[in-house]
Each structure stands twice: as structure tokens, then as C-alpha cells.
Design an enzyme around this catalytic site. Structure first.
Site, PDB file in Angstrom:
ATOM      1  N   HIS A 184     -19.112  64.024   5.908  1.00  0.00           N
ATOM      2  CA  HIS A 184     -19.425  62.542   6.544  1.00  0.00           C
ATOM      3  C   HIS A 184     -18.458  62.091   7.539  1.00  0.00           C
ATOM      4  O   HIS A 184     -17.419  62.380   7.631  1.00  0.00           O
ATOM      5  CB  HIS A 184     -19.733  61.477   5.428  1.00  0.00           C
ATOM      6  CG  HIS A 184     -18.459  61.241   4.700  1.00  0.00           C
ATOM      7  ND1 HIS A 184     -17.836  60.052   4.857  1.00  0.00           N
ATOM      8  CD2 HIS A 184     -17.751  61.361   3.447  1.00  0.00           C
ATOM      9  CE1 HIS A 184     -16.762  59.672   4.048  1.00  0.00           C
ATOM     10  NE2 HIS A 184     -16.690  60.754   3.231  1.00  0.00           N
ATOM     11  N   CYS A 226     -15.360  63.581  -1.574  1.00  0.00           N
ATOM     12  CA  CYS A 226     -16.248  64.219  -0.398  1.00  0.00           C
ATOM     13  C   CYS A 226     -15.326  64.472   0.912  1.00  0.00           C
ATOM     14  O   CYS A 226     -14.115  64.188   0.736  1.00  0.00           O
ATOM     15  CB  CYS A 226     -17.302  63.217   0.267  1.00  0.00           C
ATOM     16  SG  CYS A 226     -18.673  62.922  -0.951  1.00  0.00           S
TER      17      CYS A 226
END
Length: 536
Positions: free
Chosen positions: A436, A455
Site C-alpha cells: 500500500h 503490511c
């Protein structure tokens, strides 16, 4: 030469010799006993002897001698030759064939020797350690060995064990570079290693004159670092070669230190402080072990790779996209903190989300967000976080008992300050991780970047997303989708493989090895398993 070429190159006469040797009164008895005993063995052994019409493979002492000699070449791959019992193989062969053991014992020995060879070849091609046993969240399937049993049988009959090992050995460039690096560092070990710099209260800096500078110079010379940079005689006016002082921290040494720092993911400032000193003082034996265990990781992974894929290098804080046109797109990344580790996995990218909302995961909600909300309810408005029921109904934050909020959902609205930035690249996995964007772009300038909650934040992710769209024939303009302001999932027309993996040694394009900090402390557990004696 491939395995089948090796097999075919043996020629018809080569195949006739073992048949001729395999004649005698006990032939039918050995075949019958092999048929009986192999029936209870694993499938690969059954297939191997079926290919040979249950003809034994290890009756000749020269065959065993050639095999046990070839086993020692596995040391160059970071494996322990003694795991495969070369001494026991020779001793048991003498017991069986020189002391007149019965047919049952002969067959038992044949099965043992064949099992040993197949095990060694499997370890060389796919790895000795089961990565799933290490408790690291491993999701990358390790495929079974795929070498030809017919080629193995032919190599045994013709005593071509080293050729067989060379054919089975991974031929991927990174693996070969690690293997070359292992040989190089073992040579350094044979020459006595490198000197250890004593602890210091003050850092060593360019311009210093100190006995420890001479040690530093010797340390970097041992690994060839100073051979790659020229001594800068202009750094100190009037200091020609005739005035060279090994105790002076000159420009050439500074350049070598900076190179060393870059290869160890340290701030390349040329100052030998606490972290650089610690990296310099890691013994050569430890570096050898690091290379060995990363060769094992390479054996797990570097098989059946698709033509194009995204590779996430956790410990190196780097993402590489191997495009269908042969180009490689690279970017810096931020990965999970040591207590919120990014898992190793293999999946396929299916879609991207533009202008995403962020549903705050339970752990982050419990450990990070709720403590802030309890101190200051205004935190929710500043961060544009909405409070929802499990069914998605908006709730009034003033009516929530924040000491016991119950089963609420916290969701951050889309926008540039969203924790996920303005774009997410998604792929199915059990750990709910993804690639992301991030509003915290400043973190990409750090040398070590373990700051996320698991992440992976990607620098220039919009460019990556557009390349993925273009390369998978997905007709989407990512910038236009983001500019629309709408939260939307945009699918790839064709999935793109993604591999997330952990490497603490990386061979560069120049062949030089980069040693990374073991941020998740995974190396020691793998090394213990790699060095654990094998039970055959």
C-alpha cells in the site's frame, strides 16, 4: 547439458556393461528380495527400482567410492557431507560384500545407499529444512524434487556422480553468486579471518589518526573492500604515497567504509560508530553461516518462478517487479516491526483499491488507537475515523464507553492522510497483508525500515500499479481513478504472482554480498535445523 542429455550421452555400450556385470547364480534371488523389500518403501524408491527391473545399484565398491567422494562437493552448497554418511556407506559395503553377508543384507544396503543419494539430491535441489516447521508464517509451497530417476540410475551405473550433482544443483544466478561468496568467505577463514576492532568510546572519523584505523584498514582489505576504491591522496594536501600513514583515516578508507555500510544497510556516513563497529566485528564464521542458511532459503524458493512476478525482500526493504519485457522495476519499502512481522508467503495480485478506506485491524485498534482515543476523543475527528457497529451502522462516539467499547468497528475515511495512502495492491492471504501507499513518505529515506504493522508500504506505488495494469492488459488509468476521489476496486485482467520472502544475505549484480540485520531473529532457528544431524 540437461539430465536427459546426460542420460542419452551414456550410449548403448554404457548401458550394456552393468547388464553384463549383473550375471550370477544369486541374480534371481537378489531381484526377488528387492521386489519384496522395496514394496514397503516410499514411491520414489519403488519407481527407481522399477526403472532398473529391480537390478541392484551398489554391488561394486568403485561405485560406492565414487559416490562418497562426490558427496564432499556438497560442502560448497553449505550442506554437511557427513549428513549423508560417506564413512558408513563405505564401511557397510565392506561388511556386506567382503564378509559374505546374505541376500537380505545386500538388499538392505542397496536400499540404504539409494535412499541416501535421493535424499542428498533432494536437499540440494529443494532444501534440507522444512520451512513450515520454523513457525515463521511460511506460506510458500516448496515443490518436490523433479530430477529424472532414469538419469540418476544411469549416473550410478557410469559413476558420474559429480556430473549428476552439478545437473541437480540450482542454476539460478543468485544461488550461484551465494555459492561463490561462500567459497570466498571460507578462503578468508582459512587465511585467519579478519582482525577485531576493540570497543571504543569515541567514533572513528575521517581525518583521525589512531592505531585502530590501521586495524580498520586491514579489516576492509581482507574482504577486498579497499581493492575496489582508490586511496585518495588529494583528501589531505601534501600527503603523497611516500607519506602514506596506515593510521590516518583518509579519503580512500572513508569511501571503503561507506561502501561497507551500504552493504550492511547502515547509514553510509563514513563514521565508524557503534553499529558499524558491531558489523565489522561479526566473525567470518558467522558470515559463512549466514551465507549457508540463505542458500537454503534460495533452494526453497528459486524454482518454478513465473516469467514475471513481484518479489518483496523483507530484510532488504526492497521490492522488485520482474516485468514480462525483461525489465526490473525496483522500489524501497517499509515492512513490519519485529513484534508485528511481515509474513513470508506466495500469492497472486488480483486487484487494486484506489482511495481506500481503512478498517483498523483488531490488534492495532486494541494496542494503538484505543489508548489514544481514551486520552483524547478528538483523535477520531483529526484522523477522520468513523465508529461503526459490526453491521456497518454509524455510532455516536460520545455514547461509547471507551474503557469497554465492545465489538465496534473503526474505519478511517479515504484521502491523502489515510494510513493506506491513496492506493492498495491486494492479493489473497491468511495474514490480511497487502502492498500500500503511505502518507509517511519520509520513512523511505531510512536505511533500515521496519516500521509498519505487518503490511508493506511501497515507495512510488502508483507507478507500480500502472505497470501492473499495463503488463496484464488491464485498461485502467490509475491516476484518473485516484483523481476521481471515489473508493473503487480495480481488477487486473490477469493475476500477477507475488512472493514475499526473507533474505539476510543478498548477492548484488556485481557479485558482492550484502549482509542485512536479522530483524525478525529468524537466522538462528534456521541454522540450528540446517546443522541438525540427519536421520536416514
Amino acid at each position: 547439458m540437461g539430465l536427459w542429455a546426460l542420460l542419452l550421452g551414456l550410449g548403448p555400450l554404457a548401458w550394456a556393461e552393468p547388464e553384463a556385470a549383473w550375471q550370477g547364480d544369486d541374480a534371481s534371488g537378489v531381484v526377488a528380495e528387492l521386489v519384496r523389500q522395496v514394496a514397503s518403501q516410499d514411491q520414489r524408491l519403488r519407481d527407481f527400482y522399477a526403472l532398473r527391473d529391480h537390478r541392484p545399484a551398489w554391488q561394486d565398491a568403485d561405485t560406492v567410492a565414487a559416490f562418497t567422494s562426490a558427496l564432499h562437493t556438497l560442502e560448497s552448497d553449505g550442506l554437511h557431507p557427513q549428513d549423508y554418511r560417506p564413512d558408513e556407506l563405505r564401511a557397510r559395503h565392506r561388511e556386506v560384500y567382503e564378509q559374505g553377508a546374505d541376500i537380505e543384507a545386500q538388499v538392505q544396503y542397496d536400499l540404504f545407499a539409494t535412499r541416501t543419494l535421493l535424499t542428498a539430491l533432494g536437499h540440494l535441489q529443494r532444501g534440507k529444512v522444512d520451512p513450515g516447521s520454523l513457525g515463521t508464517g511460511w506460506e510458500v509451497p516448496v515443490s518436490k524434487p523433479d530430477f529424472s530417476l532414469a538419469a540418476v540410475s544411469g549416473a550410478i551405473d557410469q559413476l558420474r556422480f559429480e556430473a549428476l550433482i552439478n545437473e541437480v544443483r540450482p542454476d539460478f544466478v543468485p544461488y550461484q553468486r551465494l555459492r561463490s561468496g561462500l567459497a570466498r568467505y571460507r578462503n578468508i577463514e582459512r587465511l585467519g579471518g579478519w582482525p577485531r576492532l576493540p570497543p571504543r568510546e569515541q567514533s572513528l572519523r575521517p581525518g583521525d589518526v589512531d592505531d585502530d584505523v590501521a586495524l580498520l584498514r586491514e579489516r576492509l582489505t581482507r574482504i577486498g573492500e579497499l581493492e575496489l576504491v582508490a586511496v585518495d591522496s588529494d583528501a589531505f594536501p601534501g600527503a603523497g604515497l611516500e607519506a602514506f600513514d596506515p593510521r590516518r583515516y583518509d579519503g580512500g578508507l572513508e569511501a571503503a567504509v561507506k561502501r561497507f555500510q551500504r552493504r550492511h544497510l547502515l547509514e553510509p556516513d563514513g563514521v565508524v560508530g557503534r553499529q558499524t563497529l558491531a558489523a565489522l566485528n561479526v566473525p567470518v564464521e558467522r558470515r559463512i553461516d549466514q551465507i549457508r542458511l540463505n542458500m537454503e532459503r534460495a533452494r526453497w524458493l528459486l524454482h518454478g518462478l513465473p516469467e514475471s512476478f513481484v518479489l518483496v525482500d523483507i530484510a532488504g526493504y526492497r521490492l522488485s517487479y520482474f516485468r514480462p519485457n525483461g525489465q526490473i522495476w525496483r522500489s524501497r519499502i517499509v515492512v513490519g516491526r519485529p513484534y508485528r512481522r511481515t509474513p513470508s508467503l506466495r500469492s497472486e495480485i488480483t486487484h487494486v483499491t484506489v482511495n481506500p478506506t481503512w478498517t483498523i485491524p483488531p490488534t492495532i485498534k486494541r494496542e494503538d488507537v484505543l489508548p489514544r482515543v481514551r486520552q483524547d476523543l478528538g483523535y477520531l475527528w483529526r484522523e477522520r475515523i468513523q465508529v461503526l457497529s459490526p453491521s456497518g451502522t454509524p455510532l455516536d462516539p460520545w455514547e461509547i464507553d471507551w474503557d469497554n467499547p465492545g465489538n465496534i468497528v473503526l474505519r478511517q475515511a479515504p484521502g491523502p492522510q489515510n494510513a493506506l495512502g491513496q492506493l492498495v495492491i491486494r492479493f489473497p492471504n491468511d495474514h490480511m497483508v497487502y502492498l500500500h501507499d503511505t502518507p509517511s513518505q519520509d520513512l523511505f529515506s531510512r536505511e533500515q525500515r521496519a516500521f509498519s504493522s505487518g503490511c508493506i508500504r511501497v515507495e512510488n506505488i502508483r507507478e507500480l500499479a500502472q505497470l501492473l495494469m499495463d503488463d496484464t492488459h488491464s485498461e485502467h488509468d490509475i491516476e484518473a481513478r485516484i483523481d476521481s476521489g471515489e473508493t473503487r476496486n480495480v481488477s487486473l485482467a490477469n493475476r500477477m504472482p507475488v512472493i514475499i520472502h526473507y533474505w539476510t544475505v543478498n548477492p548484488g549484480d556485481d557479485g558482492e554480498l550484502s549482509f542485512r540485520p536479522d530483524i525478525y531473529e529468524r537466522d538462528d532457528a534456521l541454522l540450528r535445523e540446517l546443522d541438525r544431524p540427519l536421520a536416514l
